[in-house]
Design a protein around this motif. Structure first.
Motif, PDB file in Angstrom:
ATOM      1  N   GLU B  56       0.847  -1.186   0.000  1.00 52.88           N
ATOM      2  CA  GLU B  56       0.000   0.000   0.000  1.00 52.88           C
ATOM      3  C   GLU B  56       0.889   1.245   0.000  1.00 52.88           C
ATOM      4  O   GLU B  56       0.662   2.182  -0.741  1.00 52.88           O
ATOM      5  CB  GLU B  56      -0.885  -0.005   1.252  1.00 52.88           C
ATOM      6  N   ILE B  71      -4.763   4.879  13.631  1.00 50.95           N
ATOM      7  CA  ILE B  71      -5.581   3.756  13.160  1.00 50.95           C
ATOM      8  C   ILE B  71      -5.616   3.666  11.637  1.00 50.95           C
ATOM      9  O   ILE B  71      -5.602   2.577  11.065  1.00 50.95           O
ATOM     10  CB  ILE B  71      -7.015   3.897  13.723  1.00 50.95           C
ATOM     11  N   TYR B  72      -5.619   4.818  10.949  1.00 48.95           N
ATOM     12  CA  TYR B  72      -5.819   4.806   9.497  1.00 48.95           C
ATOM     13  C   TYR B  72      -4.653   4.179   8.750  1.00 48.95           C
ATOM     14  O   TYR B  72      -4.830   3.644   7.664  1.00 48.95           O
ATOM     15  CB  TYR B  72      -6.126   6.217   8.992  1.00 48.95           C
ATOM     16  N   TYR B  74      -2.935   1.527   9.737  1.00 54.19           N
ATOM     17  CA  TYR B  74      -3.236   0.089   9.756  1.00 54.19           C
ATOM     18  C   TYR B  74      -4.355  -0.237   8.770  1.00 54.19           C
ATOM     19  O   TYR B  74      -4.299  -1.222   8.041  1.00 54.19           O
ATOM     20  CB  TYR B  74      -3.695  -0.354  11.142  1.00 54.19           C
ATOM     21  N   LEU B  75      -5.398   0.592   8.802  1.00 50.52           N
ATOM     22  CA  LEU B  75      -6.571   0.295   7.976  1.00 50.52           C
ATOM     23  C   LEU B  75      -6.207   0.281   6.498  1.00 50.52           C
ATOM     24  O   LEU B  75      -6.613  -0.614   5.758  1.00 50.52           O
ATOM     25  CB  LEU B  75      -7.670   1.324   8.244  1.00 50.52           C
ATOM     26  N   LYS B  76      -5.423   1.265   6.058  1.00 48.47           N
ATOM     27  CA  LYS B  76      -5.049   1.330   4.638  1.00 48.47           C
ATOM     28  C   LYS B  76      -4.182   0.130   4.250  1.00 48.47           C
ATOM     29  O   LYS B  76      -4.390  -0.487   3.208  1.00 48.47           O
ATOM     30  CB  LYS B  76      -4.274   2.632   4.359  1.00 48.47           C
ATOM     31  N   HIS B  79      -6.359  -3.044   4.440  1.00 52.50           N
ATOM     32  CA  HIS B  79      -7.399  -3.071   3.414  1.00 52.50           C
ATOM     33  C   HIS B  79      -6.828  -3.528   2.071  1.00 52.50           C
ATOM     34  O   HIS B  79      -7.394  -4.382   1.396  1.00 52.50           O
ATOM     35  CB  HIS B  79      -8.048  -1.692   3.287  1.00 52.50           C
ATOM     36  N   LYS B  80      -5.686  -2.951   1.701  1.00 57.67           N
ATOM     37  CA  LYS B  80      -5.069  -3.325   0.429  1.00 57.67           C
ATOM     38  C   LYS B  80      -4.684  -4.809   0.433  1.00 57.67           C
ATOM     39  O   LYS B  80      -4.919  -5.520  -0.549  1.00 57.67           O
ATOM     40  CB  LYS B  80      -3.822  -2.452   0.190  1.00 57.67           C
ATOM     41  N   PHE B  82      -6.035  -7.265   2.139  1.00 61.72           N
ATOM     42  CA  PHE B  82      -7.194  -8.163   2.080  1.00 61.72           C
ATOM     43  C   PHE B  82      -7.955  -8.057   0.753  1.00 61.72           C
ATOM     44  O   PHE B  82      -8.657  -8.987   0.371  1.00 61.72           O
ATOM     45  CB  PHE B  82      -8.103  -7.958   3.302  1.00 61.72           C
ATOM     46  N   LYS B  83      -7.810  -6.938   0.060  1.00 58.54           N
ATOM     47  CA  LYS B  83      -8.340  -6.869  -1.311  1.00 58.54           C
ATOM     48  C   LYS B  83      -7.637  -7.915  -2.182  1.00 58.54           C
ATOM     49  O   LYS B  83      -8.275  -8.619  -2.975  1.00 58.54           O
ATOM     50  CB  LYS B  83      -8.099  -5.470  -1.915  1.00 58.54           C
ATOM     51  N   ARG B  86      -8.743 -11.443  -1.330  1.00 58.78           N
ATOM     52  CA  ARG B  86     -10.057 -11.783  -1.885  1.00 58.78           C
ATOM     53  C   ARG B  86      -9.977 -12.116  -3.381  1.00 58.78           C
ATOM     54  O   ARG B  86     -10.859 -12.766  -3.929  1.00 58.78           O
ATOM     55  CB  ARG B  86     -11.044 -10.627  -1.673  1.00 58.78           C
ATOM     56  N   VAL B 100      -3.944  -5.599  15.319  1.00 56.65           N
ATOM     57  CA  VAL B 100      -5.001  -4.975  14.512  1.00 56.65           C
ATOM     58  C   VAL B 100      -5.442  -5.929  13.404  1.00 56.65           C
ATOM     59  O   VAL B 100      -6.634  -6.030  13.092  1.00 56.65           O
ATOM     60  CB  VAL B 100      -4.523  -3.641  13.916  1.00 56.65           C
ATOM     61  N   TYR B 103      -8.468  -8.772  13.732  1.00 57.75           N
ATOM     62  CA  TYR B 103      -9.895  -8.511  13.540  1.00 57.75           C
ATOM     63  C   TYR B 103     -10.292  -8.733  12.086  1.00 57.75           C
ATOM     64  O   TYR B 103     -11.395  -9.163  11.795  1.00 57.75           O
ATOM     65  CB  TYR B 103     -10.221  -7.078  13.986  1.00 57.75           C
ATOM     66  N   PHE B 104      -9.390  -8.436  11.178  1.00 66.35           N
ATOM     67  CA  PHE B 104      -9.651  -8.653   9.755  1.00 66.35           C
ATOM     68  C   PHE B 104      -9.502 -10.136   9.402  1.00 66.35           C
ATOM     69  O   PHE B 104     -10.325 -10.688   8.682  1.00 66.35           O
ATOM     70  CB  PHE B 104      -8.676  -7.828   8.904  1.00 66.35           C
ATOM     71  N   GLN B 108     -12.426 -13.650   7.464  1.00 68.89           N
ATOM     72  CA  GLN B 108     -12.227 -14.178   6.111  1.00 68.89           C
ATOM     73  C   GLN B 108     -11.933 -15.685   6.181  1.00 68.89           C
ATOM     74  O   GLN B 108     -11.816 -16.242   7.259  1.00 68.89           O
ATOM     75  CB  GLN B 108     -11.159 -13.373   5.368  1.00 68.89           C
TER      76      GLN B 108
END
Lengths: 359, 359
Positions: B56, B71-72, B74-76, B79-80, B82-83, B86, B100, B103-104, B108
Motif C-alpha cells: 500500500e 488507526i488509518y 493500519y486500515l489502509k 485493506h489493500k 485483504f483486497k 479476496r 489490529v 480482527y480482519f 475471512q
C-alpha cells in the motif's frame, strides 16, 4: 426488507441528550420496524429499540473525543457486527459509524450505504481528529454509495458517489409550537469553537436580551470551555443550564425563547437544532454557512445573516416571524417519516445497482 | 505452497538497521522462495525480495511510536492486503503485523497463523502503547493459531492456541566468528527503559572496561534518551555510535567485543542480538529474564545472572568462554534454515486443522 443498521458505540439509542447521529438512527430504526421491515440495530446494550438489538459493548462508552482515538474500540465494535453479518443474510447495511467501518464494508459482499454525518471539507478548522485521514478514506472509497445530509455537505468533494441528500428529521408528535414567548434567546448544543457559543453570548449582550445556554460539554472540549467560554458567561450573566435530556423540557426551553441563535463558524452539515427550534415555533437566526440556507426559510422561519452585527439587527424584526408557520414548515419538510421514506428509496437504488454489478 | 506474508509498514524488507520482526520476515520469505514456494510478500514499496512484492505504502513509514497510534495507517495497509487476498487464492496467510490484523483475519476464509513478536505479559512495564487492548485482543482470539518465539513468551497467557515455539534465526553465511578481541564491551539495540542500556553503562564502569553502544533511537524514546541516558554517557565517557546498518560492520562491532551486555528489565520475548553476538564469537552476559535461558547456554556461550553486581563479576570469567563454540552453538540452533523448516511444518498443521474444521 432485512436491514442492518450500524450505530456508533458512544451514545445509546435513543439518545437522552446530545446525539445527532443517534437521533437519526433511533427515528429511522423505529419507523422501519413500524413499517414492517426486519431491522437489526447494532448499537450498545443499553439501547432501547423495537428492532433486533445486537451489540459488543453493554453500555454506551460516552461521547469522548479521547476514546475516539482508540483504534481497538472500533475494531471490537466492528468485528462483532461483521461476525453477525457473515452469519445472517441482510439485504442492506446502513453505516452510521463513519470512516473506520468503510475498510471493513469494502471487504464483504452485502450491499451497503453510508450516511455522511460529519463535516469533511478541506478548510475545516478545529476538526475533531484525523480529518486528513477521513478525507483520504472518502476519496479512497469514492465509489461507495453515500447519503449527504445537506447539499452543502458535498461542497469540496462533489466526486463521491452520492445517491441522495436526505435531511435529518424530527417526529412531529414530539413537538408543539409555543406562541407565548418569554424574554430570552436560546442556544443549544455542544460547546466547541465551531458552534460559536461565544458569538451567541456577544450578540445577546449587544441586543440587550438575556441568553440561556443548554450545553453539552465533551471532555475533549473542557479546556476550551474553561478558558474561553466560562469567563464570558460570568461577565455577561448568561444563564448556563446543563444538557437537556427530556423532550418536553427541551420543547419548553426552545419554544418559549424569542429566537434560537445559530452563529456557527463552520459549515454545519445539517444542524438538527434548527428544525427542533422551528418545530417549537421559535425562529432561528443563523450565519449563512453550511446547510443553513437549505434548512431555514429566510425571513419566514428565521433570519440568515452574514455577521454578528447583522444578527443583532435581525433580532429587532423577530416579532414579524409567525411561530405557527415555523412549526408547519419544520414538520412538513423535515419529518422522520419523510426521512425514512427517502432512505428506503436509497436502499432500493443501492440494492439494484449491486445486483446489476453482480451480473 | 502459496503463501501470503503480511509484514508491517514501518520498516522496509530487509531491514537495513533496527528491525527484529522485519529480519525474520526477510529471511523466512527468501528461504521459502528458494525452496520453490510461491510467496507474496505484503510490505512497503521500497522492500527488496525475490517474492512477489505487493504494498500500500511506497516507502516504509519509519519505526515511530506516534505513527503506530494512527488507526488509518493500519486500515489502509490491511485493506489493500485483504483486497488481494479476496482476489487471489492462497493456502495460508502468515501475519507479522500484530493485533489490529486479527480482527480482519477473523472475518475471512483463508487459513492463517500469527507470529507473536512482542511481549504481552500482565505486569509489563513501560509498554509501547495499548497493552491492555492488545491482551484483550489475544484473549478474544485465543482460538487463533499462534507461533511463540520463545517458551517464556507464553508465560502469562498459556491458554492461547500455540502451534509451536519457533526461535528467530540468523543466516550462518552472514557471520564469521572473531577470535581476537579488543578491550570493550558491546551493547546494541533500541534505547528504551526495558532494554536496560543504563545498567550496561553502570556495569561497564564498575568493571573498568570501556562500553560501546550502537543505538537506535525511536522518536517516542527521545525524551528518555535525553533525560536519562545522555547524562550517563557523558559522565562515563561511553562511546555512542549510531545504528549499524551494514552486516560486516555489525559483525566486527560485536565480534571484536569481549562480551555483549544484555541487562534487560523486561521479559524479552526473543532478543536476536544474543544470537547475533554468539554467531560473531562473542559471549553474552544477560539478566535471567524472558527468553534468556532458552537462548544462552550458561557458562558455555555467556553468563546468565540475576543482578548488576553479578554481571560485573561474570566479566572476570569471560575469557573462559570459547568464541568458536559460541559461533557453532548459535548457527546450529538458531539458523534461518531451521526456522523456515519449522514454519512450514506449522503452516501444514494449521492448513490440516482448517480443512478438518471445514468438513
Amino acid at each position: 426488507m432485512k436491514i442492518a443498521i450500524l450505530s456508533p458505540p458512544w451514545i445509546a439509542i435513543p439518545p437522552k441528550g446530545y446525539g445527532g447521529i443517534e437521533k437519526v438512527v433511533a427515528d429511522l430504526t423505529e419507523n422501519l420496524v413500524q413499517m414492517g421491515h426486519q431491522v437489526m440495530l447494532f448499537a450498545t446494550g443499553d439501547s432501547r429499540t423495537k428492532a433486533n438489538l445486537r451489540y459488543e459493548f453493554e453500555k454506551a462508552l460516552g461521547n469522548n473525543l479521547f476514546l475516539k482515538n482508540n483504534i481497538y474500540i472500533y475494531l471490537k465494535h466492528l468485528h462483532k457486527f461483521f461476525k453477525i453479518i457473515r452469519q445472517e443474510k441482510f439485504d442492506i447495511i446502513h453505516n452510521h459509524v463513519g470512516y473506520v467501518a468503510y475498510y471493513f464494508l469494502d471487504l464483504q459482499n452485502i450491499p451497503f450505504i453510508h450516511t455522511l454525518h460529519g463535516a469533511f471539507y478541506k478548510n475545516l478548522k478545529a476538526p475533531s481528529g484525523f480529518i486528513k485521514e477521513k478525507i483520504d478514506t472518502l476519496l479512497r472509497f469514492k465509489h461507495h454509495p453515500y447519503i449527504s445530509i445537506s447539499n452543502n455537505q458535498r461542497m469540496d468533494f462533489p466526486q463521491l458517489n452520492y445517491i441522495k441528500t436526505i435531511y435529518n428529521g424530527i417526529n412531529p408528535d414530539d413537538f408543539k409550537p409555543i406562541i407565548k414567548k418569554k424574554n430570552y434567546l436560546a442556544w443549544i448544543g455542544r460547546i466547541t469553537y465551531n458552534k460559536g457559543v461565544d458569538i451567541a453570548i456577544k450578540v445577546a449582550a449587544k441586543a440587550g436580551i438575556p441568553l440561556k445556554i443548554a450545553a453539552f460539554i465533551d471532555k475533549g472540549d473542557l479546556e476550551y470551555f474553561n478558558n474561553k467560554i466560562k469567563p464570558l458567561i460570568k461577565e455577561t450573566k448568561t444563564e448556563l443550564i446543563g444538557e437537556i435530556k427530556d423532550k418536553k423540557v427541551k420543547n419548553q426551553f426552545l419554544g418559549e425563547a424569542i429566537a434560537t441563535l445559530f452563529p456557527i463558524r463552520w459549515h454545519e452539515p445539517f444542524g438538527i437544532v434548527m428544525i427542533e427550534s422551528m418545530a417549537c415555533g421559535t425562529p432561528v437566526v443563523a450565519f449563512n454557512k453550511g446547510s443553513v440556507p437549505e434548512v431555514i426559510e429566510d425571513k419566514k422561519t428565521g433570519f440568515i445573516v452574514e455577521k454578528e452585527d447583522q444578527m443583532v439587527a435581525a433580532l429587532k424584526d423577530i416579532s414579524k416571524i409567525d411561530p405557527l408557520y415555523c412549526y408547519q414548515y419544520a414538520t412538513t419538510n423535515f419529518s422522520t417519516q419523510k426521512m425514512t421514506k427517502d432512505y428506503l428509496e436509497a436502499y432500493q437504488i443501492v440494492i439494484n445497482k449491486f445486483k446489476n454489478n453482480e451480473k
